[in-house]
Design an enzyme around this catalytic site. Sequence first.
Site, PDB file in Angstrom:
ATOM      1  N   SER A  94       1.084   6.560   2.490  1.00  0.00           N
ATOM      2  CA  SER A  94       1.732   7.526   3.354  1.00  0.00           C
ATOM      3  C   SER A  94       3.191   8.101   2.943  1.00  0.00           C
ATOM      4  O   SER A  94       3.928   7.398   2.274  1.00  0.00           O
ATOM      5  CB  SER A  94       2.100   7.053   4.696  1.00  0.00           C
ATOM      6  OG  SER A  94       0.603   6.549   5.583  1.00  0.00           O
ATOM      7  N   GLU A 154     -11.520  -2.552   6.178  1.00  0.00           N
ATOM      8  CA  GLU A 154     -10.740  -3.077   7.297  1.00  0.00           C
ATOM      9  C   GLU A 154     -11.686  -3.113   8.577  1.00  0.00           C
ATOM     10  O   GLU A 154     -11.029  -3.658   9.823  1.00  0.00           O
ATOM     11  CB  GLU A 154      -9.640  -1.993   7.582  1.00  0.00           C
ATOM     12  CG  GLU A 154      -8.472  -1.784   6.805  1.00  0.00           C
ATOM     13  CD  GLU A 154      -7.443  -1.089   7.132  1.00  0.00           C
ATOM     14  OE1 GLU A 154      -7.737   0.116   7.584  1.00  0.00           O
ATOM     15  OE2 GLU A 154      -6.230  -1.406   6.757  1.00  0.00           O
ATOM     16  N   GLU A 159      -2.959  11.746  18.918  1.00  0.00           N
ATOM     17  CA  GLU A 159      -3.453  13.148  19.080  1.00  0.00           C
ATOM     18  C   GLU A 159      -4.456  13.551  17.860  1.00  0.00           C
ATOM     19  O   GLU A 159      -5.519  14.132  18.097  1.00  0.00           O
ATOM     20  CB  GLU A 159      -2.374  14.070  18.966  1.00  0.00           C
ATOM     21  CG  GLU A 159      -1.187  13.983  19.814  1.00  0.00           C
ATOM     22  CD  GLU A 159      -0.457  12.820  19.800  1.00  0.00           C
ATOM     23  OE1 GLU A 159       0.392  12.363  20.856  1.00  0.00           O
ATOM     24  OE2 GLU A 159      -0.312  11.875  18.786  1.00  0.00           O
ATOM     25  N   GLN A 194       0.700  -1.091  -0.077  1.00  0.00           N
ATOM     26  CA  GLN A 194       0.088   0.168  -0.059  1.00  0.00           C
ATOM     27  C   GLN A 194       0.843   1.190  -0.191  1.00  0.00           C
ATOM     28  O   GLN A 194       1.706   1.542   1.063  1.00  0.00           O
ATOM     29  CB  GLN A 194      -0.838  -0.139   1.241  1.00  0.00           C
ATOM     30  CG  GLN A 194      -1.673   1.084   1.397  1.00  0.00           C
ATOM     31  CD  GLN A 194      -2.415   1.162   2.709  1.00  0.00           C
ATOM     32  OE1 GLN A 194      -2.814   0.002   3.431  1.00  0.00           O
ATOM     33  NE2 GLN A 194      -3.129   2.401   3.324  1.00  0.00           N
ATOM     34  N   SER A 240      -2.415   9.292  14.264  1.00  0.00           N
ATOM     35  CA  SER A 240      -1.878   9.494  15.732  1.00  0.00           C
ATOM     36  C   SER A 240      -3.017   9.524  16.689  1.00  0.00           C
ATOM     37  O   SER A 240      -3.958   9.811  16.496  1.00  0.00           O
ATOM     38  CB  SER A 240      -0.674  10.375  15.709  1.00  0.00           C
ATOM     39  OG  SER A 240      -1.367  11.694  15.555  1.00  0.00           O
TER      40      SER A 240
END
Length: 394
Positions: free
Chosen positions: A131, A246, A378, A128, A376
């Site tokens: 990112s 997923e 955050e 994949q 993340s």
Amino acid sequence: MEYGMSPELAAFRAEVRAFIAEHAPAIPPRAGVRSAENDAEFNALQEWTGRLYEAGYVGADWPVEFGGRDDFTPEHSIIVGEELARAQAPGAQSGSVLASHALIHYGTDEQRRRHLPKIRAGRELWCQLFSEPGAGSDLASLRTRAVRNGDTYTIDGQKVWTTDGHWARYGYLLARTDPDAPKHKGISAFILDMSAPGVSVRPLRELTGTSDFNEVFFDGVEVPADAMIGEPGQGWAIANATLAHERTNVGGIVVKLRLAIDALIDLARRVTIDGRPAIDSDRVRDRIGQFSAEVEALSALTYANLTRWLRGRERMHDAAMGKLIFSEINLEMAAFAVELAGEDGVLIEGDDNVLDHGRWQDEWLYARAYTIAGGSSEIMRNLIAERGLGLPRK
């Protein structure tokens, strides 16, 4: 709580459990999402993937003409994920699973005929390529470019955290084809031959001592125009649609944490504090009890979220809540196990006195990745606050 309460699903669970016990490869379990460490493991994973598809436990939601089953439901997929986690057995590689759904729903007939049978047979591994160094949690900020030149696109840029990139035959790539469009709308999806000139794969050495992730660089890589999946500018929609698959894997994370609770209890019975078994300590029992309560709360949340998803009522923050809670509990449990081991907790795999073959050190080193990968903690908290609670942005 788990799926499989009905007689039919309970029978299916028993069938899957027996299949895994008979056929799962003898690969040592490792924390997190890991790649094969050598050729033998890679070959075993390919064979195992083919068996999972052939048995109808993976890819059952594909079109019947490509091996799917009419009688399969998302509940069946959830059970398969739970049983793989319970046996600590690998599933089909995620890159191939995501790519297959992109091809099924958005690819051309030729793309499907060429790739789907090989994915099902375990002969074609995909990675994949989403990112980037500056586009992880905010994927829409990706800067890898694909420029049209007649019948080809020229790809330049970089990807990172690419699982299985060093093993993959093909990549499921997102690249920006229209730099002037809004960032979510100028992205397209491509099939990328990982052996094409200009593709460089560099494994990343991790804290765990292994190299499961990779950097991938594109320097003037030429891709045929017919390697595009879907239409120009449709990449963001394709990526979100495929990532939705997923959801059926989330049941496995609850099973994983329950197994970790059992292992923590066993560890506490074997190590000592002030000359007595650690399990005799009120502090230790309270901490394990707290973990157990948190895992059961996560279980209830997970299956409530799944039920909403199956009914088409999923909320924008449901997945973020489950991901955040799992990531944080998993890290806390691993850290507590290393602490519980005392001086032996600083030993590594290969030392004579290391507990449980270094399992907890591996878990702790890898656990931090879960708080970053896939968004993340955050970012997850911001998403929950803004989309779930309606709080204003800072």
